[in-house]
Design an enzyme around this catalytic site. Structure first.
Site, PDB file in Angstrom:
ATOM      1  N   ASP A  49       0.724  -1.618  -0.113  1.00 26.04           N
ATOM      2  CA  ASP A  49       0.608   0.173   0.495  1.00 26.04           C
ATOM      3  C   ASP A  49       0.833   1.193  -0.324  1.00 26.04           C
ATOM      4  O   ASP A  49       1.994   1.752  -0.742  1.00 26.04           O
ATOM      5  CB  ASP A  49      -1.441  -0.305   1.330  1.00 26.04           C
ATOM      6  CG  ASP A  49      -2.265  -0.307   0.974  1.00 26.04           C
ATOM      7  OD1 ASP A  49      -2.287   1.824   0.559  1.00 26.04           O
ATOM      8  OD2 ASP A  49      -3.396  -0.089   0.217  1.00 26.04           O
TER       9      ASP A  49
ATOM     10  N   HIS B  99      -2.974   5.937   3.521  1.00 28.01           N
ATOM     11  CA  HIS B  99      -4.232   4.879   2.947  1.00 28.01           C
ATOM     12  C   HIS B  99      -3.587   3.282   4.092  1.00 28.01           C
ATOM     13  O   HIS B  99      -4.864   2.955   4.406  1.00 28.01           O
ATOM     14  CB  HIS B  99      -4.089   4.955   2.300  1.00 28.01           C
ATOM     15  CG  HIS B  99      -5.431   3.852   1.284  1.00 28.01           C
ATOM     16  ND1 HIS B  99      -4.979   2.362   0.688  1.00 28.01           N
ATOM     17  CD2 HIS B  99      -6.545   4.261   0.755  1.00 28.01           C
ATOM     18  CE1 HIS B  99      -5.993   2.480   0.357  1.00 28.01           C
ATOM     19  NE2 HIS B  99      -6.689   3.224   0.860  1.00 28.01           N
TER      20      HIS B  99
ATOM     21  N   SER C 198     -11.377  -0.358  -1.286  1.00 28.10           N
ATOM     22  CA  SER C 198      -9.837  -0.606  -0.595  1.00 28.10           C
ATOM     23  C   SER C 198      -9.812  -1.418   1.502  1.00 28.10           C
ATOM     24  O   SER C 198      -9.340  -1.183   1.509  1.00 28.10           O
ATOM     25  CB  SER C 198      -9.099   0.718   0.042  1.00 28.10           C
ATOM     26  OG  SER C 198      -9.248   1.212  -1.611  1.00 28.10           O
TER      27      SER C 198
END
Length: 539
Positions: free
Chosen positions: A124, A159, A408
């Site tokens: 990620d 994220h 996600s």
């Protein structure tokens, strides 16, 4: 009239049976239930066979030198915000009950019976080493830039930390949010970042960014672009986190770090680091044109390499956007949009997102490659700002705080469940783990128990950890067999005895009526003969 009633009813029944027998297709079949396994032209719904393509060689370095252009996410005025309520997704999946089950059967939540932690690689934007990880994050590699924290241990975008938090956060009892598998080991691989861009001034030999703060940007997040109100676009709102979380992480974007080639290398690296599960909440979206690109082919080979080496690969199905239109075409076998790595459904658990109603989220990309679904809206996870000990349940979009959502964040729910299945059933192969999760999902009411929206359905962690899967026991799965044509139809009553009985009763009744009429007529005639009319007249 009573004689006609059974005959009429028998005729109606016969007509109904005849219609059902001759025209079984009168009942409409939903479009999503059609067979989409084959493509009528080119490779659309399914990628071409892999062939002899080999997985890529892991360079362990960025493909280009990148420099930070936007400051990293930061704590809001230095405060830690901790929402106490339990997220709806965690309630929906009964995560607390799942943890109780694991502790009572395995003795832990994310460790093998021998005590070794299940290893989950998160490819990620990097991971901030939050206190609720309890030191269980291992930096493995960085395909963006070198940082003082170590490879994979900087998360400027905010994220990757949120994704990893859904998998492995271990909070205190007074906090409702908790990770699905709070005792696993996290392997962090930073492969992409929208806060970094190509540094044209750096030499190729530098291999990355020697100065952690690019022009106008620094680790404190004080620089970077600004929104319409003149505030840094990395500034957080209370309880919020980095901007642009809802758009997902996409590859091959201009002015951003991350390519399909480095993503493939990251998969190979995670496999070689003995990961048990790989979570990929970043992807590439492009128009479907019947072809496969070189980068996609490399990624396909990397994913196959991972599964062949007993690694469960979980990928987000993708979010719709300006460059990623929804697959709402009539023929599901000819999608408008291809998303990788979910496209490689033979080797990937592709995860769609559902909302609080249990329906597929409107931003979740549809496709024949979708395997299962999990909660993807109203997300709460760890605050990714450096030095924070709080949680985040908001993101900033165009200067406004909004809920965190996206496929996600649905994918890590499935990765957490996969880690628990591996801990409880350590003898299962990666493909058996993937099959168990799909087999025990809450199947939609569609042909074959799957559709293009939620795949085989919303995951059911409790069932995935307790159900008996026939194939694991050497039992052939149940199948629908067509009955022989000479067998009687279901509930095919024989009306002949009733018709005969009613006909006989009707005939007997008619005979009785005729007999009574004849007897009555004879009696009347005899009376008239005994008393002639002229004998009643007086003389």
């Amino acid at each position: 009239m009573r004689r006609a009633w059974p005959l009429r009813r028998a005729s109606a029944l016969a007509l109904t049976v005849a219609i059902g027998t001759v025209c079984p297709g009168l009942s409409p079949v939903p479009a999503v239930a059609q067979d989409s396994s084959s493509d009528s032209e080119g490779y659309y719904a399914t990628p071409p066979p892999l062939g002899n393509t080999a997985p890529p060689t892991d360079t362990g370095r960025p493909d280009k030198p990148y420099t930070k252009q936007v400051g990293c996410v930061e704590r809001d005025l230095g405060r830690d915000v901790i929402p106490r309520e339990t997220p709806w997704g965690q309630q929906y999946l009964r995560i607390n009950e799942v943890h109780d089950l694991m502790r009572s059967t395995v003795g832990s939540v994310g460790r093998y019976p021998g005590g070794e932690a299940v290893r989950v690689a998160v490819i990620d934007t990097g991971i901030t080493n939050h206190p609720f990880f309890n030191g269980r994050v291992q930096g493995v590699e960085d395909y963006v830039a070198d940082t003082p924290n170590g490879p994979g241990l900087e998360d400027c975008d905010g994220h990757g930390t949120e994704v990893a938090g859904i998998i492995a956060a271990n909070t205190t009892p007074d906090i409702g949010f908790n990770g699905v598998a709070p005792e696993v080991q996290i392997l962090s691989i930073r492969q992409s970042s929208q806060n970094y861009a190509v540094d044209d001034s750096a030499s190729q030999s530098s291999g990355g960014n020697e100065n952690a703060g690019g022009e106008g940007g620094n680790d404190s997040g004080g620089g970077g672009d600004t929104d319409g109100e003149g505030q840094p676009n990395a500034l957080r709102a209370p309880g919020g986190t980095a901007p642009a979380q809802n758009g997902g992480r996409t590859q091959e974007e201009e002015d951003a770090a991350g390519t399909l080639d480095t993503l493939a290398q990251a998969v190979v690296r995670a496999t070689n680091e003995n990961a048990d599960v790989i979570n990929i909440s970043i992807n590439n979206c492009r128009p479907a044109d019947g072809n496969i690109g070189e980068g996609e082919r490399t990624l396909q080979a990397a994913v196959r390499y991972a599964v062949d080496n007993d690694v469960v690969v979980v990928a987000a199905a993708g979010n719709t956007g300006e460059n990623c239109p929804q697959n709402d075409q009539r023929d599901p076998a000819k999608p408008k949009t291809i998303v990788t790595p979910p496209w490689f459904a033979e080797d990937v658990l592709s995860v769609a997102a559902i909302d609080e109603t249990g329906s597929v989220a409107d931003f979740s990309v549809h496709g024949p490659w979708v395997t299962v679904a999990a909660p993807g809206t109203g997300i709460t996870s760890l605050d990714p700002a450096a030095g924070s000990g709080g949680l985040a349940n908001l993101t900033i979009e165009n200067g406004e705080p909004q809920q965190i959502q996206g496929t996600s964040f649905a994918a890590p729910y499935v990765s957490g469940v996969a880690a628990l299945v591996r801990a409880k059933y350590p003898d299962l192969t990666a493909r058996q783990v993937m099959y168990r999760i799909a087999y025990t999902a809450q199947h939609p009411a569609a042909s074959g128990g799957r559709d293009n929206f939620v795949g085989y359905g919303i995951i059911d962690p409790m069932a995935a950890l307790t159900a008996t899967v026939p194939s694991e026991e050497g039992i052939e799965p149940a199948r629908a067999d067509q009955l022989p044509s000479d067998l009687p139809l279901t509930d095919n009553r024989d009306w002949t005895p009733m018709v005969v009985a009613l006909a006989g009763s009707g005939g007997a009744l008619m005979a009785l009526i005729i007999t009574l009429f004849v007897v009555h007529t004879i009696r009347r005639n005899r009376t008239d003969e005994a008393h002639p009319t002229d004998s009643r007249k007086r003389v």
